[in-house]
Design a protein around this motif. Structure first.
Motif, PDB file in Angstrom:
ATOM      1  N   ARG B  57      -5.201  -5.594  -3.325  1.00 13.40           N
ATOM      2  CA  ARG B  57      -4.362  -6.607  -2.691  1.00 13.40           C
ATOM      3  C   ARG B  57      -5.042  -7.012  -1.381  1.00 13.40           C
ATOM      4  N   ARG B  58      -5.354  -8.290  -1.262  1.00 11.36           N
ATOM      5  CA  ARG B  58      -6.073  -8.773  -0.083  1.00 11.36           C
ATOM      6  C   ARG B  58      -5.156  -9.546   0.850  1.00 11.36           C
ATOM      7  N   SER B  59      -5.622  -9.695   2.070  1.00 13.30           N
ATOM      8  CA  SER B  59      -4.868 -10.402   3.094  1.00 13.30           C
ATOM      9  C   SER B  59      -4.729 -11.879   2.732  1.00 13.30           C
ATOM     10  N   ASP B  60      -3.577 -12.465   3.057  1.00 15.98           N
ATOM     11  CA  ASP B  60      -3.489 -13.923   2.975  1.00 15.98           C
ATOM     12  C   ASP B  60      -3.336 -14.519   4.374  1.00 15.98           C
ATOM     13  N   ARG B  61      -3.710 -13.730   5.378  1.00 20.75           N
ATOM     14  CA  ARG B  61      -3.740 -14.239   6.756  1.00 20.75           C
ATOM     15  C   ARG B  61      -5.142 -14.041   7.321  1.00 20.75           C
ATOM     16  N   LEU B  62      -5.513 -14.913   8.243  1.00 20.22           N
ATOM     17  CA  LEU B  62      -6.850 -14.822   8.833  1.00 20.22           C
ATOM     18  C   LEU B  62      -6.951 -13.690   9.843  1.00 20.22           C
ATOM     19  N   HIS B  63      -5.927 -13.597  10.684  1.00 17.71           N
ATOM     20  CA  HIS B  63      -5.965 -12.626  11.769  1.00 17.71           C
ATOM     21  C   HIS B  63      -4.515 -12.280  12.074  1.00 17.71           C
ATOM     22  N   ALA B  64      -4.125 -11.062  11.786  1.00 17.95           N
ATOM     23  CA  ALA B  64      -2.705 -10.726  11.951  1.00 17.95           C
ATOM     24  C   ALA B  64      -2.539  -9.223  12.066  1.00 17.95           C
ATOM     25  N   ARG B  65      -1.500  -8.854  12.778  1.00 16.93           N
ATOM     26  CA  ARG B  65      -1.118  -7.452  12.825  1.00 16.93           C
ATOM     27  C   ARG B  65      -0.278  -7.173  11.568  1.00 16.93           C
ATOM     28  N   ILE B  66      -0.527  -6.051  10.941  1.00 17.06           N
ATOM     29  CA  ILE B  66       0.287  -5.693   9.782  1.00 17.06           C
ATOM     30  C   ILE B  66       1.537  -4.986  10.290  1.00 17.06           C
ATOM     31  N   VAL B  67       2.697  -5.597  10.037  1.00 16.02           N
ATOM     32  CA  VAL B  67       3.957  -5.010  10.522  1.00 16.02           C
ATOM     33  C   VAL B  67       4.447  -3.969   9.520  1.00 16.02           C
TER      34      VAL B  67
END
Lengths: 170, 779
Positions: B57-67
């Motif tokens: 499962r990959r990120s769908d955000r460029l730059h984000a904190r994972i909550v």
């Protein structure tokens, strides 16, 4: 829950074959994952690279774009069928001798495509050979030696005066 | 460390029979019959009993904190065995800067970032489960422009990397200010090099299995199996000796498999947790999105020369978009600086580069390793300076080209150097001078379709590259009692033909036909150590190791034969599977019979030898001075293009290539390497463009990422300049990367020759060329 499936019967490399296939299964998945014929390759899954080329009723097609159920009643030839056919031995040998194989991942698809092309265009020139191979991507060879391999077969078929029965002898 | 005998690699073996040599012949690849008939089993074709399938499962955000990450819905899906997130595995970074944890826990820095992984009964279930994983993010400001990443106050991608600086290199010799004062002509340009990617036809994949005895068995496509053992051991907190790597036939490498990527430890961690074999194979889309790219570069070059055409100085600064994590791309300046400092005789040189973190994809190593980018700039400046000095491109290059025996001011020692021969040969065979003059004169003749020729040369390592503590390779040779030879080599086959060339070199020493050899090259439990397939090193390094082992075997066999035949060792030779008398070629006994006699004698002995070859290159010092390779490869390519000024379409008509390869070993193989490299260079120059817009890959498919196809290849005329390198196996040098390196530069010079417009950015797509021609009023 079992996905909806259908029993199909087709000729696979000259032998009759019956198999139950889920309706959403591709011909490529049927060959590779169900029937264990791994010579046909997955490389893009959308008909752009030709690595999964098979012959269906004497047409060359990308098996990744075909539903397995659509093979019902048809005659299918894969690279395994071609490799087992003595008449195709010179073609495979031409690929080997010409240096047309590097990593080899695209090669089975190219051999199938070349087999099909030679059966229909035994008098082809180099430009026609290039066009016939346009749908097969190769990242290693720069195509030159693949074209050489097919051109060698065209020349050999010519030389032996076999244009007339080239359809069955490529 | 050298083998027991320092001499055996120095020159060709003595041959007594005319025309018997395998060297220079057209020898087909040993693995070609299996590959052409669909019998070769690639990693995609292998399945182990009880195997599970993995999906990331990959990120769908460029730059984000994972909550938060909620895996409960995915875990409830029937057929799901294991789901892993960052908290389940040790947080060790992968890659050059150890900045890339296999699974990201705190934050994501690019769209490819791995957040969780699933192992399930089928690939479909694994994919469905991966989609069901719910991730809550808190977006952070993203940077997708390398220049912006350096600006004061720019958001930081990695807290411990101030200024987003991933890696920096500085190189200097002479005094560029002095060089500039001595210049009559100075030119400066900024060159922009784009993203392209390897497009190996076989997508990335791995199978990991913990065996009953606790050892880890990896079926892997890696190009560096022995280095990977150690890296995997660190990540997995295992003893490296407990890791065995088997490489099935590999569906293309080109440098893409030189680093360890997150999917690999992920696959292993899943196998460990599931206690089942786990297979992880990418889709093509995933391959485009999550594989490394060639390093994109913004390169500013300032160069000068005197009126007589003598180069005076070169100042170069490059900005590398490092992407979110650091793989080999950031280290490409190590190679770029060799071209900038040493492709021609250059008294003054300064080079500075920054690789900066952005939220873009990260770059890895790719055939040529920065040299396509550096050569693109340097060779365009050679043409610009030649024109400024009123010289033709050939004479200008010849004036500044180095000779055999020279050492560049960067400390590269050119024991052999065929550059002048490459230049003259390529120019002569392509009729460069007359075509170049004619095209320049016809620029303004009003025709729609213009033709031009461009020339470019290149310098690349051709005798390994000393970047690790060792640059060596081991070979074990085993002769059975039927005269069959098994060569166990550390060198990996990735399609380039090393297996065949190694067999050929061994057969040459032992006087055996190719059919007598089996090469084992894909199992770290069997094969001796090797640093990996990279830097065009395998024929040179593994070839020398194979020759070393074969010469030891040869000596042993001849000594035994002399004993049995009661003759003098020096009077015997090996030829065509027999021990023969040197003077008249008379057969003394068949090879196999001798081996059996040895084996079954009272002093039973098996013929087994081993040899480790370490090239005589050295580590460069801290200022990047010194001899990094045991030999250097040179080439010149002249490319003729056709430019349609109405559509901007650039067609390559003919490539005339002259390559200093030391010596041709396998003519079929080396032609294949050069043709394939030229067409890969053509793709880089004209058709390929991985479009990354604001961190998003817009064309992750062959439909929109345009590889060159069969009808588009140019006519290719290839000449080999045989400089017979004293250190090379039978005189050969490395060639794998060279042919791709100068294509784009030669095309750039050809477009200028045709149109009078210099375009400093790649690729030369119709749109870019059309706009450039019209902006310059040349359309």
């Amino acid at each position: 829950m079992k996905p909806p499936a259908r029993e199909i019967t087709f000729t696979l490399n000259g032998r009759p074959r019956s198999v139950e296939v889920p309706l959403t299964l591709s011909a490529l998945e049927l060959l590779r994952d169900v029937l264990g014929l791994t010579g046909t390759k997955y490389a893009c899954g959308e008909g752009e690279c030709g690595a999964c080329t098979i012959l269906v009723d004497d047409r060359s097609l990308c098996s990744c774009l075909l539903f397995a159920v659509d093979l019902d009643g048809r005659a299918v030839t894969t690279i395994e069928g071609i490799a087992a056919d003595d008449a195709s031995e010179p073609l495979i040998q031409a690929f080997v001798n010409a240096g047309a194989v590097q990593c080899g991942f695209c090669t089975p698809g190219l051999v199938v495509q070349a087999r099909h092309f030679l059966a229909h265009h035994a008098n082809a020139d180099r430009a026609a050979i290039k066009r016939a191979l346009e749908g097969n991507l190769c990242r290693c060879t720069g195509y030159q030696k693949i074209i050489d391999a097919v051109a060698e077969r065209v020349a050999a078929l010519h030389e032996r005066g076999e244009e007339k029965d080239a359809r069955s002898r490529s | 460390m050298r083998g027991p005998d320092p001499e055996p690699v120095a020159g060709p073996a003595p041959r007594t029979i005319e025309g018997a040599s395998l060297i220079g012949q057209r020898i087909s690849k040993l693995d070609a019959p299996d590959k052409a008939s669909g019998r070769a089993r690639y990693i995609h074709d292998l399945n182990l009993p009880g195997q599970l399938h993995a999906k990331i499962r990959r990120s769908d955000r460029l730059h984000a904190r994972i909550v938060s990450i909620d895996t409960s819905r995915a875990a409830a899906l029937p057929g799901v065995h294991v789901i892993l997130t960052a908290q389940d595995i040790p947080q060790r970074g992968l890659g050059v800067n150890k900045d890339n944890p296999a699974l990201k826990g705190e934050k994501v820095r690019s769209l490819r970032d791995e957040i969780a992984a699933v192992a399930a009964e089928t690939p479909e279930i694994a994919a469905a489960a991966a989609r069901l994983i719910e991730v809550q993010y808190e977006d952070l400001p993203a940077i997708t422009d390398a220049a912006a990443a350096r600006a004061p106050g720019a958001p930081l991608l990695h807290d411990n990397k101030p200024g987003n600086l991933a890696l920096t290199f500085d190189y200097e010799h002479g005094d560029v200010a002095l060089g500039e004062r001595e210049s009559d002509f100075v030119v400066e340009d900024t060159f922009r090099l784009h993203y392209v990617t390897h497009c190996c036809m076989g997508v990335s994949g791995m199978i990991a299995e913990f065996q009953p005895n606790g050892r880890l068995l990896l079926y892997s496509n890696t190009q560096v199996p022995f280095l990977h053992k150690r890296e995997f051991a660190e990540i997995l907190e295992m003893d490296p000796g407990d890791i065995r790597i088997i490489q099935p036939p590999i569906g293309g490498g080109f440098g893409s498999k030189l680093d360890i990527y997150p999917f690999e430890p992920i696959c292993v961690f899943l196998a460990r947790a599931a206690r089942r074999p786990v297979k992880l194979v990418y889709t093509r889309e995933e391959e485009f999105i999550a594989s490394p790219t060639r390093q994109p570069v913004i390169l500013t070059l300032r160069s000068g020369c005197r009126k007589d055409g003598t180069l005076t100085f070169r100042t170069c600064t490059t900005l590398h978009d490092n992407g979110a994590y650091t793989s080999w791309g950031a280290t490409t300046p190590f190679v770029m600086m060799q071209t900038i400092s040493s492709l021609y005789r250059l008294p003054h040189c300064r080079y500075h580069t920054d690789a900066v973190y952005t939220n873009n994809p990260y770059a890895g190593s790719f055939r040529g390793y920065g040299n396509l980018q550096a050569t693109f700039a340097v060779e365009q400046h050679m043409d610009r300076l030649a024109e400024a000095a009123g010289m033709d491109p050939l004479s200008f290059r010849l004036k500044n080209a180095q000779d055999p025996g020279e050492t560049s001011l960067a400390g590269l020692h050119f024991r052999t150097c065929g550059l002048k021969d490459c230049l003259r040969t390529a120019a002569e065979r392509s009729e460069f001078p007359v075509r170049h003059r004619r095209a320049a004169a016809a620029r303004n003749d009003g025709s729609r379709v213009k033709r031009g020729v461009g020339m470019a040369s290149m310098l690349h390592v051709g005798g390994g590259a000393k970047i690790y503590p060792s640059d060596g390779c081991g070979t074990i040779l085993k002769l059975d009692d039927f005269g069959r030879v098994t060569v166990m080599t550390g060198a990996s086959e990735i399609g380039q033909g090393s297996e065949t060339v190694i067999a050929q070199l061994v057969c040459e020493e032992l006087g055996l036909p190719m059919s007598a050899v089996t090469v084992v090259n894909n199992d770290t439990d069997i094969t001796p150590w090797d640093v990996g397939v990279h830097a065009s090193r395998t024929t040179f390094i593994a070839g020398n190791a194979a020759i070393g082992a074969a010469r030891l075997a040869r000596e042993k066999i001849l000594r035994a034969a002399a004993r049995l035949a009661k003759s003098d060792v020096d009077s015997l030779d090996l030829h065509a599977g027999n021990i023969i008398r040197k003077n008249d070629g008379e057969i003394v006994m068949p090879f196999a019979k001798l081996l059996r006699a040895l084996h079954f004698s009272e002093q039973a002995d098996l013929v087994m030898t081993s040899f480790y070859y370490e090239p005589p290159s050295k580590h460069q010092d801290k200022t990047f001075k010194g001899d990094v390779s045991a030999a250097y490869a040179w080439a010149t390519q002249v490319i003729e293009v056709e430019v349609d000024t109405d559509t901007g379409m650039v067609r390559l008509l003919k490539v005339t290539a002259a390559h200093d390869v030391g010596r041709v070993l396998n003519r079929l193989g080396i032609e294949g390497q050069i043709e394939g490299g030229i067409v890969m260079g053509q793709g880089y120059a004209v058709t390929e463009d991985l479009v990354i817009e604001n961190g998003v890959c817009r064309n992750p498919a062959f439909r929109d990422y345009k590889l060159v196809t069969a009808p588009e290849i140019p006519e290719m005329d290839i000449s080999f300049i045989e400089t017979m390198d004293g250190e090379g196996p039978q005189g050969a040098k490395g060639v794998g990367e060279a042919p791709a390196i100068c294509v784009a530069a030669a095309v750039a010079n050809a477009i200028y020759n045709a149109t009078g417009v210099r375009i400093c950015a790649l690729p030369y797509t119709p749109e870019r060329v059309y706009r450039a021609l019209h902006a310059a009023g040349a359309g």
